[in-house]
Design an enzyme around this catalytic site. Structure first.
Site, PDB file in Angstrom:
ATOM      1  N   ALA A  23       0.335  -0.868  -0.697  1.00  0.00           N
ATOM      2  CA  ALA A  23      -0.026  -0.419   0.125  1.00  0.00           C
ATOM      3  C   ALA A  23       0.599   0.729   0.247  1.00  0.00           C
ATOM      4  O   ALA A  23       0.194   2.276  -1.016  1.00  0.00           O
ATOM      5  CB  ALA A  23      -0.820   0.817   1.166  1.00  0.00           C
ATOM      6  N   ILE A 106      -5.009  -2.902  -5.386  1.00  0.00           N
ATOM      7  CA  ILE A 106      -5.681  -2.920  -6.633  1.00  0.00           C
ATOM      8  C   ILE A 106      -6.606  -2.041  -7.107  1.00  0.00           C
ATOM      9  O   ILE A 106      -7.539  -2.130  -8.031  1.00  0.00           O
ATOM     10  CB  ILE A 106      -7.286  -4.009  -5.314  1.00  0.00           C
ATOM     11  N   ASP A 107      -5.663  -0.840  -7.029  1.00  0.00           N
ATOM     12  CA  ASP A 107      -5.981  -0.047  -7.858  1.00  0.00           C
ATOM     13  C   ASP A 107      -5.591   0.548  -9.236  1.00  0.00           C
ATOM     14  O   ASP A 107      -6.005   1.406  -9.986  1.00  0.00           O
ATOM     15  CB  ASP A 107      -5.003   1.558  -7.172  1.00  0.00           C
ATOM     16  N   HIS A 122      -4.166  -9.409  -5.333  1.00  0.00           N
ATOM     17  CA  HIS A 122      -5.004  -8.989  -4.499  1.00  0.00           C
ATOM     18  C   HIS A 122      -6.625  -8.379  -5.263  1.00  0.00           C
ATOM     19  O   HIS A 122      -7.461  -8.272  -4.920  1.00  0.00           O
ATOM     20  CB  HIS A 122      -5.588  -8.014  -2.723  1.00  0.00           C
ATOM     21  N   CYS A 133     -23.242 -15.669 -14.301  1.00  0.00           N
ATOM     22  CA  CYS A 133     -22.827 -15.879 -15.510  1.00  0.00           C
ATOM     23  C   CYS A 133     -21.559 -15.877 -15.653  1.00  0.00           C
ATOM     24  O   CYS A 133     -20.590 -15.410 -17.398  1.00  0.00           O
ATOM     25  CB  CYS A 133     -24.051 -14.830 -16.812  1.00  0.00           C
ATOM     26  N   CYS A 152     -26.266  -7.992 -13.579  1.00  0.00           N
ATOM     27  CA  CYS A 152     -25.739  -7.998 -14.615  1.00  0.00           C
ATOM     28  C   CYS A 152     -26.672  -7.780 -15.882  1.00  0.00           C
ATOM     29  O   CYS A 152     -27.791  -7.771 -15.262  1.00  0.00           O
ATOM     30  CB  CYS A 152     -25.460  -9.969 -14.421  1.00  0.00           C
ATOM     31  N   ASN A 216      10.774   1.107   2.975  1.00  0.00           N
ATOM     32  CA  ASN A 216       9.867   1.092   3.777  1.00  0.00           C
ATOM     33  C   ASN A 216      10.295   2.295   4.611  1.00  0.00           C
ATOM     34  O   ASN A 216      11.418   2.501   4.939  1.00  0.00           O
ATOM     35  CB  ASN A 216       9.430   0.157   3.608  1.00  0.00           C
TER      36      ASN A 216
END
Length: 245
Positions: A23, A106-107, A122, A133, A152, A216
């Site tokens: 992150a 996840i960006d 992730h 479906c 959907c 870090n």
């Protein structure tokens, strides 16, 4: 020789680098992390449940409307742009030095910056599928739907983000690819992660080389195993080095 110069020499001499990020790579794009003082888990939220509960598979199934209210407000940053770290990594790939980016984010910012080999442990907010479906929907569909819960257009099933929620396993194909790249890397650069999120953090154990680089702002539990530790902004460090290559 200072630490940045040392890292620059390591990058110069290698054509088999793998980057593992968390992150902290995206906080410099103004996307909050999870566990810092201003992170998602610490910030005051106007919700009845903690984030760990609201981002669980069970909560998604049982409280889908509340899940999406939290998800849209706290997990999606559509207007965020890549920062110096993202662009530096894309440049290293273009130069033939970086073989893969393995990310817990996840960006989609690595791809937006130009990286092509990105393993998203992730998942991604940019991919969404009907749970019935499997029809695909992009992020705009999720954000622009007038319904509280995206459904959907083909079968009216609930559309779920392709992100790994609590209680869900990581995808085996992504894990296997990540293990392959880490096992075969000459240099492993780990950045923007405290390495406390499992099972993702366990992937570091597969590295067989001797050049584990940790970038870090705070210390990690892997500091004792590192060849080089730089406790600075990852964007500043990588951005500065790549400009000089």
């Amino acid at each position: 020789m200072n630490k940045k110069e040392k890292l620059k020499d390591i990058i110069k001499s290698s054509s088999n680098i793998v980057f593992f990020g968390g992150a902290g790579v995206s906080t410099e794009s103004n996307i909050p992390d999870f566990r810092s003082e201003k992170g998602l888990y610490e910030a005051k939220n106007n919700y009845s449940y903690p984030p760990e509960i609201m981002l669980s598979h069970t909560f998604f199934i049982k409280n889908t409307e509340d899940f999406y209210d939290f998800y849209k407000n706290k997990m999606i940053y559509k207007d965020a742009n890549p920062n110096a770290a993202h662009y530096a990594l894309a440049k290293l790939e273009e130069m033939g030095k970086l073989k893969a980016v393995i990310t817990q984010n996840i960006d989609g910012l690595h791809q937006k910056a130009g990286s092509t080999k990105v393993l998203e442990l992730h998942g991604s907010v940019h991919r969404n599928y009907c749970i019935e479906c499997k029809e695909f929907y992009d992020l705009n569909y999720i954000l622009n739907t007038k319904e509280e819960v995206p459904r959907c257009e083909e079968c009216s099933g609930v559309v779920k983000p392709d992100v790994v929620l609590y209680e869900e396993p990581l995808k085996n194909d992504v894990i296997n690819q990540a293990i392959y790249y880490i096992e075969n890397a000459d240099v492993l650069i780990v950045g923007g992660t405290s390495l406390v999120v499992y099972p993702a953090a366990n992937l570091i154990h597969y590295y067989k080389g001797k050049k584990l680089i940790l970038i870090n702002k705070s210390s990690t539990s892997y500091d004792g195993n590192a060849y080089l530790i730089i406790n600075e902004s990852i964007g500043e460090v990588l951005g500065e080095i790549v400009k000089e290559l």
